[in-house]
Design a protein around this motif. Structure first.
Motif, PDB file in Angstrom:
ATOM      1  N   ASN A   1     -28.864  -3.122  66.026  1.00 15.31           N
ATOM      2  CA  ASN A   1     -29.185  -4.415  65.432  1.00 15.31           C
ATOM      3  C   ASN A   1     -30.698  -4.594  65.298  1.00 15.31           C
ATOM      4  O   ASN A   1     -31.442  -4.426  66.276  1.00 15.31           O
ATOM      5  N   THR A   2     -31.140  -4.936  64.105  1.00 15.06           N
ATOM      6  CA  THR A   2     -32.578  -5.064  63.843  1.00 15.06           C
ATOM      7  C   THR A   2     -33.225  -6.120  64.724  1.00 15.06           C
ATOM      8  O   THR A   2     -34.320  -5.911  65.257  1.00 15.06           O
ATOM      9  N   GLN A   3     -32.561  -7.247  64.922  1.00 12.96           N
ATOM     10  CA  GLN A   3     -33.149  -8.315  65.730  1.00 12.96           C
ATOM     11  C   GLN A   3     -33.302  -7.894  67.179  1.00 12.96           C
ATOM     12  O   GLN A   3     -34.294  -8.239  67.839  1.00 12.96           O
ATOM     13  N   ASN A   4     -32.331  -7.137  67.688  1.00 11.90           N
ATOM     14  CA  ASN A   4     -32.451  -6.637  69.059  1.00 11.90           C
ATOM     15  C   ASN A   4     -33.656  -5.718  69.208  1.00 11.90           C
ATOM     16  O   ASN A   4     -34.366  -5.753  70.224  1.00 11.90           O
TER      17      ASN A   4
ATOM     18  N   GLN B   1     -28.677   3.986  73.180  1.00  9.44           N
ATOM     19  CA  GLN B   1     -28.000   5.275  73.282  1.00  9.44           C
ATOM     20  C   GLN B   1     -28.331   6.212  72.131  1.00  9.44           C
ATOM     21  O   GLN B   1     -28.174   7.423  72.249  1.00  9.44           O
ATOM     22  N   ARG B   2     -28.801   5.654  71.017  1.00 14.79           N
ATOM     23  CA  ARG B   2     -29.121   6.493  69.860  1.00 14.79           C
ATOM     24  C   ARG B   2     -30.549   6.328  69.343  1.00 14.79           C
ATOM     25  O   ARG B   2     -31.009   7.157  68.563  1.00 14.79           O
ATOM     26  N   MET B   3     -31.222   5.287  69.755  1.00 14.30           N
ATOM     27  CA  MET B   3     -32.530   5.016  69.165  1.00 14.30           C
ATOM     28  C   MET B   3     -33.580   4.701  70.219  1.00 14.30           C
ATOM     29  O   MET B   3     -33.291   4.028  71.217  1.00 14.30           O
ATOM     30  N   ILE B   4     -34.796   5.181  69.965  1.00 14.99           N
ATOM     31  CA  ILE B   4     -35.986   4.763  70.701  1.00 14.99           C
ATOM     32  C   ILE B   4     -36.997   4.328  69.653  1.00 14.99           C
ATOM     33  O   ILE B   4     -37.268   5.076  68.708  1.00 14.99           O
ATOM     34  N   VAL B   5     -37.525   3.140  69.801  1.00 10.87           N
ATOM     35  CA  VAL B   5     -38.505   2.619  68.844  1.00 10.87           C
ATOM     36  C   VAL B   5     -39.683   2.076  69.636  1.00 10.87           C
ATOM     37  O   VAL B   5     -39.501   1.409  70.659  1.00 10.87           O
ATOM     38  N   ALA B   6     -40.882   2.373  69.165  1.00  7.08           N
ATOM     39  CA  ALA B   6     -42.080   1.901  69.865  1.00  7.08           C
ATOM     40  C   ALA B   6     -43.144   1.497  68.867  1.00  7.08           C
ATOM     41  O   ALA B   6     -43.272   2.083  67.788  1.00  7.08           O
ATOM     42  N   THR B   7     -43.902   0.470  69.241  1.00  3.14           N
ATOM     43  CA  THR B   7     -45.090   0.083  68.499  1.00  3.14           C
ATOM     44  C   THR B   7     -46.295   0.350  69.396  1.00  3.14           C
ATOM     45  O   THR B   7     -46.155   0.717  70.557  1.00  3.14           O
TER      46      THR B   7
ATOM     47  N   ALA C   1     -37.066  -6.587  71.621  1.00  5.82           N
ATOM     48  CA  ALA C   1     -37.577  -5.676  72.650  1.00  5.82           C
ATOM     49  C   ALA C   1     -39.023  -5.289  72.377  1.00  5.82           C
ATOM     50  O   ALA C   1     -39.850  -5.240  73.296  1.00  5.82           O
ATOM     51  N   LEU C   2     -39.346  -5.033  71.128  1.00  2.33           N
ATOM     52  CA  LEU C   2     -40.709  -4.649  70.780  1.00  2.33           C
ATOM     53  C   LEU C   2     -41.676  -5.800  71.029  1.00  2.33           C
ATOM     54  O   LEU C   2     -42.825  -5.581  71.436  1.00  2.33           O
ATOM     55  N   ARG C   3     -41.209  -7.003  70.810  1.00  6.63           N
ATOM     56  CA  ARG C   3     -42.054  -8.177  71.045  1.00  6.63           C
ATOM     57  C   ARG C   3     -42.372  -8.332  72.530  1.00  6.63           C
ATOM     58  O   ARG C   3     -43.463  -8.775  72.906  1.00  6.63           O
ATOM     59  N   ASN C   4     -41.436  -7.916  73.375  1.00  3.48           N
ATOM     60  CA  ASN C   4     -41.623  -8.081  74.824  1.00  3.48           C
ATOM     61  C   ASN C   4     -42.460  -6.966  75.448  1.00  3.48           C
ATOM     62  O   ASN C   4     -43.327  -7.237  76.280  1.00  3.48           O
TER      63      ASN C   4
ATOM     64  N   GLN D   1     -48.156   0.462  62.329  1.00  7.62           N
ATOM     65  CA  GLN D   1     -47.812   1.724  62.959  1.00  7.62           C
ATOM     66  C   GLN D   1     -46.662   1.557  63.953  1.00  7.62           C
ATOM     67  O   GLN D   1     -46.683   0.679  64.816  1.00  7.62           O
ATOM     68  N   PHE D   2     -45.662   2.399  63.803  1.00 12.76           N
ATOM     69  CA  PHE D   2     -44.571   2.464  64.770  1.00 12.76           C
ATOM     70  C   PHE D   2     -43.996   3.864  64.739  1.00 12.76           C
ATOM     71  O   PHE D   2     -44.262   4.659  63.829  1.00 12.76           O
ATOM     72  N   SER D   3     -43.243   4.160  65.767  1.00 15.61           N
ATOM     73  CA  SER D   3     -42.610   5.468  65.875  1.00 15.61           C
ATOM     74  C   SER D   3     -41.183   5.273  66.357  1.00 15.61           C
ATOM     75  O   SER D   3     -40.882   4.281  67.038  1.00 15.61           O
TER      76      SER D   3
END
Length: 237
Positions: free
Chosen positions: A72-75, A89-95, A79-82, A50-52
């Motif tokens: 960048n996918t690795q970036n 500036q264009r994306m917010i991703v959360a697990t 961040a998600l790992r931390n 699950q992610f959003s």
């Protein structure tokens, strides 16, 4: 202006303004464009489980050029790992962390610079849960904060799987799934909710969850009962 029927056309102007501002008539979403965009974004993020995410995309951007604005996918993964959250500036991703992934994204939508020429994509792998996120009687619901999407003129909520098999609970019924989508639709407009996935034996596609604006006819694809796949990624169904 988009009139859904004669009765709507005869409504007082103030009522029409409210309905349209709530996204009740969103005939501009091109399903082919949306399908290609969602397919590429989720593949690029390459996140299992699950992610959003929320992403602003220029309305006139060809899907072939989407890679030019993807982070960048690795970036993202670092961040998600931390801390289960990535913001640019264009994306917010959360697990899933201390809170639901959708909540983390919606609470941070103001971090995305607004541009009237952008389309806002709000994606969640599992649809907002019927018993909490879309439950008006639960004080942890997202029905208030999901209105943050309306800062954009054009937007869509997209999910891949209806959340029908919560761990440690009885399976969610189709009635519950239907009511959850109606609650979300009452906040952002029924025409702005889609399911994008790969049906068995078919290609990746997006489907409108409502066939009408009054919320009576829900697409069967959007309330399909699915088996638990808590660690599955987009390609699993």
């Amino acid at each position: 202006m988009c009139c859904l029927n004669l009765q709507m056309c005869l409504l007082p102007w103030t009522v029409l303004v409210f309905l349209l501002s709530a996204g009740a008539c969103n005939a501009d979403v091109n399903l082919n464009w949306l399908t290609q965009i969602v397919d590429q974004v989720t593949l690029h993020c390459n996140i299992r489980g699950q992610f959003s995410l929320a992403m602003t995309i220029p309305k006139n951007l060809s899907p072939a050029n989407l890679i030019t604005i993807l982070d960048n996918t690795q970036n993202i993964h670092n961040a998600l790992r931390n801390n289960n959250l990535y913001i640019s500036q264009r994306m917010i991703v959360a697990t899933v962390g201390g809170n639901h992934a959708e909540v983390q994204v919606l609470n941070n939508l103001s971090e995305l610079p607004f541009n009237s020429n952008d389309f806002l994509l709000f994606y969640t792998y599992l649809s907002p849960c019927a018993r909490q996120c879309a439950n008006p009687n639960d004080n942890r619901n997202i029905l208030g904060i999901i209105n943050n999407m309306r800062a954009w003129t054009d937007y869509a909520l997209v999910f891949q799987k209806p959340y029908s098999d919560p761990r440690g609970q009885n399976p969610v019924t189709q009635v519950e799934l239907t009511n959850a989508l109606r609650e979300i639709g009452s906040q952002i407009g029924n025409g702005n909710i889609f399911r994008c996935y790969r049906p068995a034996g078919s290609r990746y596609s997006c489907f409108r969850c409502f066939q009408d604006q009054n919320g009576q006819n829900v697409a069967p694809q959007c309330i399909e009962i699915t088996t638990r796949q808590p660690t599955g990624n987009r390609n699993m169904g």
